[in-house]
Motif scaffolding. Structure first.
Motif, short mmCIF file in Angstrom:
data_model
loop_
_atom_site.label_atom_id
_atom_site.label_comp_id
_atom_site.label_asym_id
_atom_site.label_seq_id
_atom_site.Cartn_x
_atom_site.Cartn_y
_atom_site.Cartn_z
N GLU A 1 0.78 -1.22 -0.04
CA GLU A 1 -0.02 -0.03 0.11
C GLU A 1 0.80 1.22 0.02
OE1 GLU A 1 -3.94 1.11 2.71
OE2 GLU A 1 -2.03 0.69 3.53
N GLU B 1 -0.11 5.31 1.04
CA GLU B 1 -1.18 6.29 1.14
C GLU B 1 -0.55 7.58 0.52
OE1 GLU B 1 -2.06 6.99 5.51
OE2 GLU B 1 -2.14 4.74 5.68
N ARG C 1 -5.14 6.66 -1.64
CA ARG C 1 -4.27 5.60 -1.42
C ARG C 1 -4.39 4.65 -2.63
NH1 ARG C 1 -7.70 0.92 -0.17
NH2 ARG C 1 -5.66 -0.43 0.72
#
Lengths: 158, 158, 158, 158
Positions: free
Chosen positions: C154, C156, D125
Motif C-alpha cells: 500500500e 498512502e 491510497r
C-alpha cells in the motif's frame, strides 16, 4: 581475532579484520550489497561507516580473502547490550559475498569468523535480519543459524 | 526526557523514566512480560537488568504510570550504532502493559515516549521484533509502526 | 436480492440489504468492526459511508438479522472493474458479526448472501483481505473461500 | 496527467497515458505479464481490456516509454469506492516492465506516475497484490510502498 580459514569447492578463503588499506577493495562489495537493497548510501556515509568498522569500537568489520589476496566477502557486526542477558548481543548488520565467489567457502568462513569474533567480544548470541522472501540467503542461514518466529517492525523518526 | 501524557477510554497515563525506587512495582511487570515468552530470567539477572535500565547508559527504561500512581506498563530500549547511518538505531527490546490496563492509553503513550526518547538520543529509527503469530500485539503495531519484510535468524553461542 | 436464510446452532438468521432505517442498529456493529482495527473513523465519515451503502451504487450493504429482528452482522461490498475479466470483481470491504452471535449461522449466511449478491451484479469473483495473523477469521475463511498466495502492499497519498 | 520523467542507469524513461495506437506495442508486454502468472487471457479479452484502458473510465493505462520511443513497461489502474474513506482507492491491477529494461528507471517512473495519476483522480491510497514469494518484485515494493499485514482470500463465482 584468530584468523578463520576454510576451503570448499574452489579457493581457500581466509577471514580477517577489515583494515584501513582495504577501502578500495571494500567499496565495490559494499556497493554490491547496498544495491541489492536498491539503496545508495552515498560516498560520505559509506566512508564514515568504513572508518568506524576499522576503529575497533562497537562496529566490527570482517573480510573474506581468497588465496590470491582479493576481497570476496564482507561481514559487519554491531555489538550492543541486552536486557535479557548480562552478555552482549552481536547483530550481524551486513553480510555479502561477491556473486562470483558464491557457492564456495566464503560465506561459511565468514559465519565461522563472526561467531568466533562475537564470542571473543563477550556476546552470547549473534542474530540477523533477512527478507522473508530471500530464498538464496535463507537456504544458507538454515544451515548456520536458527530461524526464529520473530518479524521486524520499524518506525523511522523525522 | 519530556513526560508523555495520554488519555484514552479510562485513566490518564503518564510515561516517565524508570527510577531506582520503582523496583518492587517494576518486578511483576517484568515477570508478566518474560513469562509471556515462557522464560524465567531469575532474580539476579532481573535485578542486574533493572539496575542498568536506571543508569542512563545504552539501556533506557520507561514506565507508564496511571492516575493514581501505579505502574501499568514498561518499555526497555537499547541504543546502538548502525552501518547504514551515522545516527543511532533504537531497539525496543521489551514492551509490556499489564493485562488489566490494555485497550486504554498505556501502549500508545509508551510508543509516543519511546519515539520521543529515541529522537532525543539521536536515533533515526526505532525497531522491534514480534512473533509472527502474535495477533494482539501486531494489531497495535500495525497502527504505530511499519511492518517490514524482515525475519530474524539467530545463533546462540556456547 | 433474494433473501438468504440460514439456521445453525441457535437462532435462524436472515440476510437482507441494508436500509436507511437501520442506521441506529448498524452503528454499533460498524463501531465494533472498526475498533477491532483500532480505528475511529468519526461520525461524519461513518454516516457518509452508511448513506452510500444504502444508495444502490457501487457500494452494497448487507445485514444479518436474527429471529427477533435484531441486527447481528454486516457485510459491505464494493463492485469494481478488472483488467483480467469483462465481468466485475466484488471486493468484500468489511465483514463483522457481533461477538455474541459468533459460532452460529450469521457469518455463513452473510457469505452466502455476498456470493449471491455479487453474482446478481455480474461479478465473477469475490475477494477480501484479512490480517495474516487473524486466526479466528481465517479458520472461517478457509471453509468459504480460497487462500491465495497474494499479500497486500500500500501507499498512502498525501 | 502530467508526464513523469525519470532517468537512472541507462535510458531516460517517460510515462504517459496508454493510447489507441499503442495496441501492437502493448500486446507483448501484456502477454509477458500474464504469462508470468501462467495465464492466457486470449485475444478477445485482451483487446477488450486494452480498449477500456484507453477510454478514460475507471480503468487507466499508463506506459513507460524509453528514449527512442519504445514501450518498456505498463501499469494498469482501477479506481473504486471505499467504505473507509470518502476518497477513492486506486488498485494497481497490473505492473510489468520488460525484462531487458529492468534495473533501470522504468519501474520507479511507473510508480511515480501511478501515484500522481491516483492523486489527480482523487484517490487517497494506492494498493496492490503480489505473491508472497515474489522476491524480485517485493524488493522493489519495499522501497516504493508499505508492506501490510493483509493477505488475500478469494471465491470464484460460477
Amino acid at each position: 581475532m584468530p584468523e578463520v580459514e576454510r576451503s570448499g569447492s574452489g579457493a581457500v578463503v581466509t577471514v580477517r579484520p577489515l583494515r584501513t588499506e582495504d577501502l578500495e577493495a571494500w567499496r565495490p562489495l559494499w556497493r554490491g550489497y547496498t544495491s541489492f537493497y536498491r539503496a545508495d548510501l552515498g560516498d560520505e556515509l559509506s566512508e564514515d561507516t568504513f572508518g568506524r568498522l576499522c576503529e575497533g569500537g562497537d562496529l566490527i568489520g570482517l573480510v573474506a580473502v581468497e588465496d590470491g589476496g582479493g576481497l570476496v566477502g564482507i561481514a559487519h557486526l554491531v555489538m550492543h547490550a541486552s536486557t535479557w542477558s548480562t552478555a552482549s548481543s552481536c547483530y550481524l548488520n551486513d553480510l555479502y559475498v561477491d556473486p562470483e565467489s558464491r557457492g564456495g567457502a566464503a560465506a561459511r568462513a565468514l559465519f565461522d569468523a563472526v561467531y568466533a569474533e562475537a564470542r571473543s567480544r563477550g556476546a552470547d548470541r549473534v542474530y540477523w535480519h533477512t527478507q522473508q522472501f530471500n530464498g538464496a540467503a535463507r537456504s544458507l542461514y538454515d544451515t548456520v543459524g536458527q530461524l526464529t518466529s520473530f518479524i521486524v517492525y520499524e518506525r523511522e523518526l523525522d
